[in-house]
Every structure is written in C-alpha cells, then in structure tokens.
Design a protein around this motif. Structure first.
Motif: not given
Length: 110
Positions: A58-63, A67-71
């Motif tokens: 996964l890219s940072q954006e997709a991860f 997983f609902q973590i602020p980018l």
C-alpha cells in the motif's frame, strides 16, 4: 580517491574487536548501557509502519485511508518526526497480525 567524511564510522576497527571487547565497551558506556535480560523480556516489538505498509503493498495514502490513520500522522511516523503513542503501537501490532480482519471491521456498517 574517496575522502573519508569526518563522522564516517571506521568499521574495520570495529570488526577487529573480539566479542569480549565489544561487551566491555558497551558495559562501560555510562550514557547507554546494554539492556538486561529482564528489560529485553519486557520489551514488545512494534512493527514500524513503513515495512508493514510495504508488506501490504500500500502507498502512504492507501494505508492511511484503509486503516483510518491521518496521512500527516503516518508521514510523521515514517519520517521519525514523531513516535506512535501506546494506542497507535497496539493498533499497528494488530494490523501487522490480522490486517484483513482490521480492514473488514473498519468497512462494516452498523
């Protein structure tokens, strides 16, 4: 000709040390003594987000989205500007062990 940087470590001198010399040097360091067996047993390894993200492909954006973590938070962790707090470390551990279950739980609607 390769110039040696001022802060470049001399690995040849390090490699020449015996195991006993390495242990003696580590034990004599007042700022960073080696951990005891008891301390090591109490430590829990937290999977860093970046290798976990790579393992999941996964890219940072997709991860972050999945997983609902602020980018911005994820970027701070990966660039070591900030360390995940205890809850985030636990969450990363769960994602590492059962990513499909976490994704499923986050996608379900009540």
């Amino acid at each position: 000709m390769k110039l040696k940087m001022k802060n470049e470590f001399d690995w040849s001198a390090f490699d020449a040390l015996t195991e006993e010399e390495l242990v003696a040097r580590a034990e004599s360091d007042p700022d960073n003594p080696p951990l005891t067996e008891e301390q090591l047993k109490r430590m829990k390894r937290v999977p860093p987000s970046r290798p976990l993200r790579f393992r999941l492909g996964l890219s940072q954006e997709a991860f972050a989205e999945r997983f609902q973590i602020p980018l911005g938070t994820l970027r701070d962790w990966e660039q070591r500007r900030k360390e995940p707090d205890a809850a985030a470390k636990a969450y990363l551990r769960v994602i590492s062990r059962i990513p499909e279950a976490v994704m499923d739980a986050l996608q379900r609607k009540p």
